[in-house]
Design a protein around this motif. Structure first.
Motif, PDB file in Angstrom:
ATOM      1  N   LYS A  89      -1.678   2.016  10.312  1.00  0.00           N
ATOM      2  CA  LYS A  89      -3.009   1.597   9.882  1.00  0.00           C
ATOM      3  C   LYS A  89      -3.010   1.288   8.379  1.00  0.00           C
ATOM      4  O   LYS A  89      -3.594   0.306   7.933  1.00  0.00           O
ATOM      5  CB  LYS A  89      -3.997   2.720  10.203  1.00  0.00           C
ATOM      6  CG  LYS A  89      -5.437   2.332  10.156  1.00  0.00           C
ATOM      7  CD  LYS A  89      -6.293   3.478  10.701  1.00  0.00           C
ATOM      8  CE  LYS A  89      -7.652   3.483  10.033  1.00  0.00           C
ATOM      9  NZ  LYS A  89      -8.377   4.736  10.268  1.00  0.00           N
ATOM     10  N   ARG A  90      -2.350   2.114   7.608  1.00  0.00           N
ATOM     11  CA  ARG A  90      -2.271   1.898   6.155  1.00  0.00           C
ATOM     12  C   ARG A  90      -1.433   0.654   5.845  1.00  0.00           C
ATOM     13  O   ARG A  90      -1.722  -0.085   4.921  1.00  0.00           O
ATOM     14  CB  ARG A  90      -1.656   3.126   5.472  1.00  0.00           C
ATOM     15  CG  ARG A  90      -1.693   3.063   3.957  1.00  0.00           C
ATOM     16  CD  ARG A  90      -3.072   3.435   3.423  1.00  0.00           C
ATOM     17  NE  ARG A  90      -3.126   3.361   1.971  1.00  0.00           N
ATOM     18  CZ  ARG A  90      -3.630   2.316   1.302  1.00  0.00           C
ATOM     19  NH1 ARG A  90      -4.107   1.285   1.955  1.00  0.00           N
ATOM     20  NH2 ARG A  90      -3.649   2.319  -0.012  1.00  0.00           N
ATOM     21  N   TRP A 114       0.935   5.037   1.516  1.00  0.00           N
ATOM     22  CA  TRP A 114       0.362   5.925   2.532  1.00  0.00           C
ATOM     23  C   TRP A 114       0.644   7.365   2.132  1.00  0.00           C
ATOM     24  O   TRP A 114       1.780   7.709   1.784  1.00  0.00           O
ATOM     25  CB  TRP A 114       0.999   5.634   3.890  1.00  0.00           C
ATOM     26  CG  TRP A 114       0.573   6.541   5.002  1.00  0.00           C
ATOM     27  CD1 TRP A 114      -0.651   6.603   5.579  1.00  0.00           C
ATOM     28  CD2 TRP A 114       1.395   7.495   5.689  1.00  0.00           C
ATOM     29  NE1 TRP A 114      -0.655   7.542   6.585  1.00  0.00           N
ATOM     30  CE2 TRP A 114       0.594   8.104   6.675  1.00  0.00           C
ATOM     31  CE3 TRP A 114       2.731   7.899   5.573  1.00  0.00           C
ATOM     32  CZ2 TRP A 114       1.070   9.100   7.536  1.00  0.00           C
ATOM     33  CZ3 TRP A 114       3.209   8.883   6.422  1.00  0.00           C
ATOM     34  CH2 TRP A 114       2.381   9.468   7.397  1.00  0.00           C
ATOM     35  N   ASP A 115      -0.407   8.190   2.171  1.00  0.00           N
ATOM     36  CA  ASP A 115      -0.252   9.615   1.865  1.00  0.00           C
ATOM     37  C   ASP A 115      -0.548  10.396   3.137  1.00  0.00           C
ATOM     38  O   ASP A 115      -1.684  10.416   3.618  1.00  0.00           O
ATOM     39  CB  ASP A 115      -1.222  10.021   0.750  1.00  0.00           C
ATOM     40  CG  ASP A 115      -0.995  11.450   0.280  1.00  0.00           C
ATOM     41  OD1 ASP A 115      -0.341  12.235   1.011  1.00  0.00           O
ATOM     42  OD2 ASP A 115      -1.486  11.783  -0.817  1.00  0.00           O
ATOM     43  N   PRO A 128       0.824  -1.217   0.000  1.00  0.00           N
ATOM     44  CA  PRO A 128       0.000   0.000   0.000  1.00  0.00           C
ATOM     45  C   PRO A 128       0.856   1.264   0.000  1.00  0.00           C
ATOM     46  O   PRO A 128       2.007   1.245   0.427  1.00  0.00           O
ATOM     47  CB  PRO A 128      -0.791  -0.116   1.308  1.00  0.00           C
ATOM     48  CG  PRO A 128       0.016  -1.017   2.181  1.00  0.00           C
ATOM     49  CD  PRO A 128       0.755  -1.947   1.263  1.00  0.00           C
ATOM     50  N   ALA A 181       4.944  -0.618   3.507  1.00  0.00           N
ATOM     51  CA  ALA A 181       4.091   0.480   3.053  1.00  0.00           C
ATOM     52  C   ALA A 181       4.997   1.524   2.427  1.00  0.00           C
ATOM     53  O   ALA A 181       6.043   1.869   2.991  1.00  0.00           O
ATOM     54  CB  ALA A 181       3.304   1.086   4.208  1.00  0.00           C
ATOM     55  N   ASP A 213      -3.611  12.726   3.442  1.00  0.00           N
ATOM     56  CA  ASP A 213      -4.996  12.241   3.578  1.00  0.00           C
ATOM     57  C   ASP A 213      -5.563  12.594   4.949  1.00  0.00           C
ATOM     58  O   ASP A 213      -6.716  12.984   5.070  1.00  0.00           O
ATOM     59  CB  ASP A 213      -5.066  10.722   3.368  1.00  0.00           C
ATOM     60  CG  ASP A 213      -4.864  10.341   1.907  1.00  0.00           C
ATOM     61  OD1 ASP A 213      -4.901  11.243   1.042  1.00  0.00           O
ATOM     62  OD2 ASP A 213      -4.654   9.144   1.637  1.00  0.00           O
ATOM     63  N   GLN A 214      -4.769  12.410   5.993  1.00  0.00           N
ATOM     64  CA  GLN A 214      -5.231  12.702   7.354  1.00  0.00           C
ATOM     65  C   GLN A 214      -4.729  14.030   7.897  1.00  0.00           C
ATOM     66  O   GLN A 214      -5.367  14.636   8.751  1.00  0.00           O
ATOM     67  CB  GLN A 214      -4.764  11.587   8.312  1.00  0.00           C
ATOM     68  CG  GLN A 214      -5.612  10.331   8.288  1.00  0.00           C
ATOM     69  CD  GLN A 214      -7.052  10.596   8.706  1.00  0.00           C
ATOM     70  OE1 GLN A 214      -7.318  11.292   9.684  1.00  0.00           O
ATOM     71  NE2 GLN A 214      -7.983  10.057   7.950  1.00  0.00           N
ATOM     72  N   GLY A 273      -1.324  -1.929   7.655  1.00  0.00           N
ATOM     73  CA  GLY A 273      -2.204  -3.058   7.939  1.00  0.00           C
ATOM     74  C   GLY A 273      -1.400  -4.298   8.248  1.00  0.00           C
ATOM     75  O   GLY A 273      -0.440  -4.243   9.015  1.00  0.00           O
ATOM     76  N   ASP A 303      -1.281   6.436  11.955  1.00  0.00           N
ATOM     77  CA  ASP A 303      -1.984   6.485  10.675  1.00  0.00           C
ATOM     78  C   ASP A 303      -1.217   5.683   9.617  1.00  0.00           C
ATOM     79  O   ASP A 303      -1.821   4.959   8.822  1.00  0.00           O
ATOM     80  CB  ASP A 303      -2.156   7.949  10.242  1.00  0.00           C
ATOM     81  CG  ASP A 303      -3.148   8.086   9.103  1.00  0.00           C
ATOM     82  OD1 ASP A 303      -4.283   7.562   9.234  1.00  0.00           O
ATOM     83  OD2 ASP A 303      -2.793   8.686   8.070  1.00  0.00           O
ATOM     84  N   LEU A 304       0.103   5.797   9.643  1.00  0.00           N
ATOM     85  CA  LEU A 304       0.934   4.997   8.739  1.00  0.00           C
ATOM     86  C   LEU A 304       0.781   3.505   9.043  1.00  0.00           C
ATOM     87  O   LEU A 304       0.613   2.686   8.131  1.00  0.00           O
ATOM     88  CB  LEU A 304       2.405   5.429   8.871  1.00  0.00           C
ATOM     89  CG  LEU A 304       3.453   4.511   8.242  1.00  0.00           C
ATOM     90  CD1 LEU A 304       3.261   4.386   6.731  1.00  0.00           C
ATOM     91  CD2 LEU A 304       4.860   5.033   8.541  1.00  0.00           C
TER      92      LEU A 304
END
Ligand code: MN
Length: 241
Positions: A150-151, A125-126, A123, A158, A129-130, A153, A147-148
């Protein structure tokens, strides 16, 4: 072997293989205290010695009073260890060959057998975005780290838009190997896309190469690579300590 010595070797290997340069870092979870991890203070990986390693908490702070400055992006490590109990080692780096895949549409995916370790899905991660368009792109607090994570996962790697990547694995040697072969896989994929239609690895092939039931971090094949990289990095003498 001593865990701290292994982490020093990992720092030197990643620097010598051009995965990290002045920036980037590698950490290992403390197996005796899983809510702590070891990471150097703010120093370039090529120069890291045993005395430079600092124990950190999952909040991303030094576990003991520490006068030396810490890496700004230590929260990447803290948040991944917090989210993924099975993860024992983390790398963050800015390897150049990976960067185009962080800012364009084609997905980075395993295309060579040594790239299979990155897993079927990588994935991107940007941070915007948040956290909007006014960050400096660095992961400088635990909320950004989470947040990273989470992306990321359940994946192994990532990509971080316009910045680099974070890699997580069940052992130090696994995360080093993945981080060495990730840029190589990216280079091959980039060239292949220019040549024409590309045949990536199948999901079965990726699965067969990944850390399944037959997973052996101490296998002769894996140890062979570790010794080779340590020798190239000029720290083979540390293997015996
Ligand atoms: Mn960074």
């Amino acid at each position: 072997m001593n865990l701290i010595t292994e982490l020093v070797i990992a720092n030197r290997i990643l620097a010598n293989e051009d995965v990290v340069d002045a920036y980037g870092h590698v950490s290992i979870r403390n197996p005796e205290a899983p809510d702590r991890f070891f990471l150097a203070h703010s120093k370039s990986p090529a120069l890291v010695e045993a005395d430079d390693i600092v124990e950190h908490t999952l909040a991303g702070q030094a576990a003991q009073p520490e006068k030396r400055p810490l890496y700004l992006e230590r929260f990447i490590h803290a948040a991944i260890y917090e989210a993924r109990p099975e993860v024992m080692a983390v790398v963050h780096a800015h390897a150049e060959d990976v960067l185009p895949f962080t800012i364009t549409r084609p997905a980075l995916r395993p295309v060579i057998h040594s790239g299979a370790f990155i897993g079927a899905e990588v994935p991107v991660w940007d941070i915007a975005d948040q956290f909007g368009d006014r960050t400096n792109l660095l992961v400088t607090d635990i909320a950004q780290g989470r947040d990273l994570a989470k992306r990321l996962g359940a994946n192994n790697v990532a990509l971080m838009r316009g910045h680099g990547f974070a890699a997580a694995a069940r052992s130090l040697i696994d995360v080093v190997r993945m981080s060495v072969y990730l840029p190589r896989n990216a280079r091959v994929q980039f060239k292949a896309m220019q040549l024409g239609d590309m045949k990536p690895l199948s999901s079965g092939e990726i699965q067969a190469r990944s850390a399944g039931p037959g997973y052996k971090p101490q296998s002769p094949e894996t140890q062979r690579a570790w010794q080779y990289w340590a020798q190239r990095a000029g720290c083979a003498h540390l293997l015996k300590s």
